[in-house]
Design a protein around this motif. Sequence first.
Motif, PDB file in Angstrom:
ATOM      1  N   PHE A  36     -10.819  -0.687  -1.347  1.00 62.11           N
ATOM      2  CA  PHE A  36      -9.684  -1.365  -1.969  1.00 62.11           C
ATOM      3  C   PHE A  36      -9.096  -2.351  -0.957  1.00 62.11           C
ATOM      4  O   PHE A  36      -8.714  -1.970   0.153  1.00 62.11           O
ATOM      5  CB  PHE A  36      -8.623  -0.351  -2.394  1.00 62.11           C
ATOM      6  CG  PHE A  36      -7.548  -0.926  -3.271  1.00 62.11           C
ATOM      7  CD1 PHE A  36      -7.872  -1.525  -4.473  1.00 62.11           C
ATOM      8  CD2 PHE A  36      -6.203  -0.867  -2.909  1.00 62.11           C
ATOM      9  CE1 PHE A  36      -6.893  -2.056  -5.289  1.00 62.11           C
ATOM     10  CE2 PHE A  36      -5.225  -1.393  -3.715  1.00 62.11           C
ATOM     11  CZ  PHE A  36      -5.573  -1.985  -4.921  1.00 62.11           C
ATOM     12  N   PRO A  37      -8.991  -3.676  -1.292  1.00 62.98           N
ATOM     13  CA  PRO A  37      -8.607  -4.696  -0.294  1.00 62.98           C
ATOM     14  C   PRO A  37      -7.108  -4.817  -0.066  1.00 62.98           C
ATOM     15  O   PRO A  37      -6.671  -5.825   0.466  1.00 62.98           O
ATOM     16  CB  PRO A  37      -9.177  -5.979  -0.903  1.00 62.98           C
ATOM     17  CG  PRO A  37      -9.112  -5.761  -2.364  1.00 62.98           C
ATOM     18  CD  PRO A  37      -9.357  -4.290  -2.584  1.00 62.98           C
ATOM     19  N   TYR A  38      -6.311  -3.844  -0.474  1.00 64.06           N
ATOM     20  CA  TYR A  38      -4.857  -3.946  -0.340  1.00 64.06           C
ATOM     21  C   TYR A  38      -4.288  -2.646   0.230  1.00 64.06           C
ATOM     22  O   TYR A  38      -4.796  -1.552  -0.055  1.00 64.06           O
ATOM     23  CB  TYR A  38      -4.183  -4.237  -1.688  1.00 64.06           C
ATOM     24  CG  TYR A  38      -4.454  -5.610  -2.221  1.00 64.06           C
ATOM     25  CD1 TYR A  38      -3.697  -6.703  -1.803  1.00 64.06           C
ATOM     26  CD2 TYR A  38      -5.474  -5.833  -3.132  1.00 64.06           C
ATOM     27  CE1 TYR A  38      -3.959  -7.974  -2.293  1.00 64.06           C
ATOM     28  CE2 TYR A  38      -5.736  -7.098  -3.626  1.00 64.06           C
ATOM     29  CZ  TYR A  38      -4.966  -8.162  -3.192  1.00 64.06           C
ATOM     30  OH  TYR A  38      -5.208  -9.417  -3.672  1.00 64.06           O
ATOM     31  N   ASP A  39      -3.232  -2.786   1.021  1.00 61.23           N
ATOM     32  CA  ASP A  39      -2.431  -1.642   1.475  1.00 61.23           C
ATOM     33  C   ASP A  39      -1.194  -1.551   0.598  1.00 61.23           C
ATOM     34  O   ASP A  39      -0.576  -2.574   0.285  1.00 61.23           O
ATOM     35  CB  ASP A  39      -2.012  -1.824   2.944  1.00 61.23           C
ATOM     36  CG  ASP A  39      -3.186  -1.603   3.886  1.00 61.23           C
ATOM     37  OD1 ASP A  39      -4.090  -0.828   3.518  1.00 61.23           O
ATOM     38  OD2 ASP A  39      -3.189  -2.221   4.958  1.00 61.23           O
ATOM     39  N   VAL A  40      -0.827  -0.334   0.215  1.00 59.09           N
ATOM     40  CA  VAL A  40       0.324  -0.114  -0.648  1.00 59.09           C
ATOM     41  C   VAL A  40       1.317   0.788   0.085  1.00 59.09           C
ATOM     42  O   VAL A  40       0.988   1.914   0.454  1.00 59.09           O
ATOM     43  CB  VAL A  40      -0.096   0.527  -1.989  1.00 59.09           C
ATOM     44  CG1 VAL A  40       1.125   0.760  -2.862  1.00 59.09           C
ATOM     45  CG2 VAL A  40      -1.100  -0.351  -2.707  1.00 59.09           C
ATOM     46  N   GLN A  41       2.519   0.282   0.316  1.00 62.52           N
ATOM     47  CA  GLN A  41       3.573   1.036   1.001  1.00 62.52           C
ATOM     48  C   GLN A  41       4.650   1.424  -0.001  1.00 62.52           C
ATOM     49  O   GLN A  41       5.272   0.554  -0.612  1.00 62.52           O
ATOM     50  CB  GLN A  41       4.165   0.201   2.131  1.00 62.52           C
ATOM     51  CG  GLN A  41       3.159  -0.163   3.222  1.00 62.52           C
ATOM     52  CD  GLN A  41       3.775  -1.042   4.304  1.00 62.52           C
ATOM     53  OE1 GLN A  41       4.950  -1.388   4.216  1.00 62.52           O
ATOM     54  NE2 GLN A  41       2.994  -1.379   5.321  1.00 62.52           N
ATOM     55  N   LEU A  42       4.850   2.729  -0.168  1.00 66.53           N
ATOM     56  CA  LEU A  42       5.824   3.228  -1.129  1.00 66.53           C
ATOM     57  C   LEU A  42       7.232   3.159  -0.564  1.00 66.53           C
ATOM     58  O   LEU A  42       7.443   3.234   0.650  1.00 66.53           O
ATOM     59  CB  LEU A  42       5.493   4.669  -1.532  1.00 66.53           C
ATOM     60  CG  LEU A  42       4.129   4.903  -2.182  1.00 66.53           C
ATOM     61  CD1 LEU A  42       3.937   6.371  -2.491  1.00 66.53           C
ATOM     62  CD2 LEU A  42       4.006   4.082  -3.449  1.00 66.53           C
ATOM     63  N   SER A  43       8.186   3.013  -1.458  1.00 62.42           N
ATOM     64  CA  SER A  43       9.593   2.972  -1.078  1.00 62.42           C
ATOM     65  C   SER A  43      10.348   4.065  -1.816  1.00 62.42           C
ATOM     66  O   SER A  43       9.875   4.606  -2.821  1.00 62.42           O
ATOM     67  CB  SER A  43      10.183   1.591  -1.397  1.00 62.42           C
ATOM     68  OG  SER A  43      11.575   1.589  -1.195  1.00 62.42           O
ATOM     69  N   LYS A  44      11.542   4.407  -1.335  1.00 67.43           N
ATOM     70  CA  LYS A  44      12.369   5.407  -2.017  1.00 67.43           C
ATOM     71  C   LYS A  44      13.126   4.796  -3.194  1.00 67.43           C
ATOM     72  O   LYS A  44      13.690   5.516  -4.019  1.00 67.43           O
ATOM     73  CB  LYS A  44      13.358   6.021  -1.015  1.00 67.43           C
ATOM     74  CG  LYS A  44      12.682   6.819   0.088  1.00 67.43           C
ATOM     75  CD  LYS A  44      13.718   7.431   1.023  1.00 67.43           C
ATOM     76  CE  LYS A  44      13.037   8.245   2.130  1.00 67.43           C
ATOM     77  NZ  LYS A  44      14.031   8.845   3.048  1.00 67.43           N
ATOM     78  N   GLU A  45      13.141   3.506  -3.265  1.00 64.89           N
ATOM     79  CA  GLU A  45      13.871   2.815  -4.336  1.00 64.89           C
ATOM     80  C   GLU A  45      13.046   2.814  -5.626  1.00 64.89           C
ATOM     81  O   GLU A  45      11.814   2.781  -5.596  1.00 64.89           O
ATOM     82  CB  GLU A  45      14.164   1.383  -3.910  1.00 64.89           C
ATOM     83  CG  GLU A  45      15.046   0.615  -4.879  1.00 64.89           C
ATOM     84  CD  GLU A  45      15.332  -0.790  -4.396  1.00 64.89           C
ATOM     85  OE1 GLU A  45      15.927  -1.571  -5.159  1.00 64.89           O
ATOM     86  OE2 GLU A  45      14.952  -1.081  -3.235  1.00 64.89           O
ATOM     87  N   THR A  46      13.730   2.864  -6.747  1.00 67.97           N
ATOM     88  CA  THR A  46      13.084   2.861  -8.064  1.00 67.97           C
ATOM     89  C   THR A  46      13.417   1.564  -8.790  1.00 67.97           C
ATOM     90  O   THR A  46      14.571   1.146  -8.842  1.00 67.97           O
ATOM     91  CB  THR A  46      13.537   4.060  -8.916  1.00 67.97           C
ATOM     92  OG1 THR A  46      13.230   5.268  -8.220  1.00 67.97           O
ATOM     93  CG2 THR A  46      12.837   4.051 -10.273  1.00 67.97           C
ATOM     94  N   VAL A  47      12.378   0.949  -9.336  1.00 68.90           N
ATOM     95  CA  VAL A  47      12.548  -0.294 -10.085  1.00 68.90           C
ATOM     96  C   VAL A  47      12.598   0.047 -11.570  1.00 68.90           C
ATOM     97  O   VAL A  47      11.699   0.692 -12.107  1.00 68.90           O
ATOM     98  CB  VAL A  47      11.383  -1.267  -9.793  1.00 68.90           C
ATOM     99  CG1 VAL A  47      11.549  -2.542 -10.621  1.00 68.90           C
ATOM    100  CG2 VAL A  47      11.318  -1.592  -8.315  1.00 68.90           C
TER     101      VAL A  47
END
Length: 476
Positions: free
Chosen positions: A450-461
């Motif tokens: 997978f060519p992308y890094d995904v960084q999770l956040s505590k915020e909800t959209v």
Amino acid sequence: MNFFDYIKNDAFFKPLTLKHRRIYYDCIQILIDKTKELPVLYEADAKDCITVYLKNAGINETKKNLSDCMDAKEEIEGEESGAELQSAGILLLFRECGWLLPREIGRNGEYVVNLSIDCRRFMDFLRKLTEKSGEGMMSNRIFSMYEIIKSAFEEDSVRRERPYTNVLVPLIDNETELKNELVELKDSISSIMKAVIVFQDINSFGQFIMKDEMLDHFFNEYFFVKNNGLIPAQISFIKAKLRILRQEETCEKMIKECAEKLQLDYEEARERVERYFAELQYFLSVEYEANMELIDNRINNYYNLANTRIMLMASNGVRLEAAINDFLNTVSKMTEEEQNAAMEKVADCTRITNQKYVGYKSFEKNKRIKNEGENIGLVTVELSEEEKRMQTERLFNSSPNRYSVDRVSAFLDVQLGSESEMNIKEKPIQTKEEILMYAAAMLYAKNAEFPYDVQLSKETVKTEIADITDVTVIKK
């Protein structure tokens, strides 16, 4: 500046006002086309071209010797008195009117014919005006504006070197032409409505709807712009980028370039650039939508008019709805006995027949498939592990995953564009498909392919579709 102050020749339009104006127009267009073929157009070649045209047009050239000493006034007077046309006289007339530059001797000692720049531009304008097809022009203007503003924000964009000439002026030119296209759309509806009123029978009206090219061209272009999903997105993109461009240092560069190019002081140049930006923003935000709504209303009026016209022609000029309404109002005021007598007379005047048709399905025979005594039961066969594996792979290949790694990667490529990082809360999410794509990206985050890094956040959209954890997508 007034055009006549710029042209400085009161006889510039003279050939287009004379009796043989059609011939003069064709001759100058022939010379323009000839200069595109030859590096140098000599006077002998120009005369030959015009002579061939005059002969093909059925105009005899019999006074060559007289035309060599004829000036423009004599050509005009000779034309008005019925004298025949000659190629030399036509060239002389063109020089007097400023369409051709004064005589110049070439390297081989022969005279050279040079067309003036003003004549070239004017004739090119007339040719574009007469050869305009009317198909796809409006959408092409929007696409051109989109491409200009998109390329202006690309990295190392060449357009930013001269932003006034290569960004702002082309945008204004396309916006002006787009306005003209909208006016043409509105005028087309008016001409269509006028044509509908003229028809007196259904046959001619049907031929108009089926074969009229103006009607076909108009609705094709309008519905493409109206229903194509790219157009609203591109207009929104242009408006957003214009706001950014107006606040960047590029705007200051535009003002300086405008002042230098048009020889204005700083305040005048700034006022001109601000006026151009305001005109673009107002047109894209207000005027475009207002014109499209007006066109919608006119189209509805056209449909109503066409419907009414068809009803009138079908009823031989009598509006059946109005007649029935008057009859029922009159009957309602009668006594019961009079109402019964009136209804009996109406029943005698009306004949209702019940017609039924027998379709092919009513008498079609169903053919039974003969098994010819063969055993049609299912055979029980034990599959080996290799066969099970091969059939499982075949099932996976025949049912492609809508949220595979390749499809999710392609979706994120479109979202990021030329950027290397993005945040979900900065992107408008409007469909369930987009939510599932971002969710799949979270699942594939640890995959090496997978060519992308995904960084999770505590915020909800929070979106209209669903609530999703805010993430930052970074291109590896």
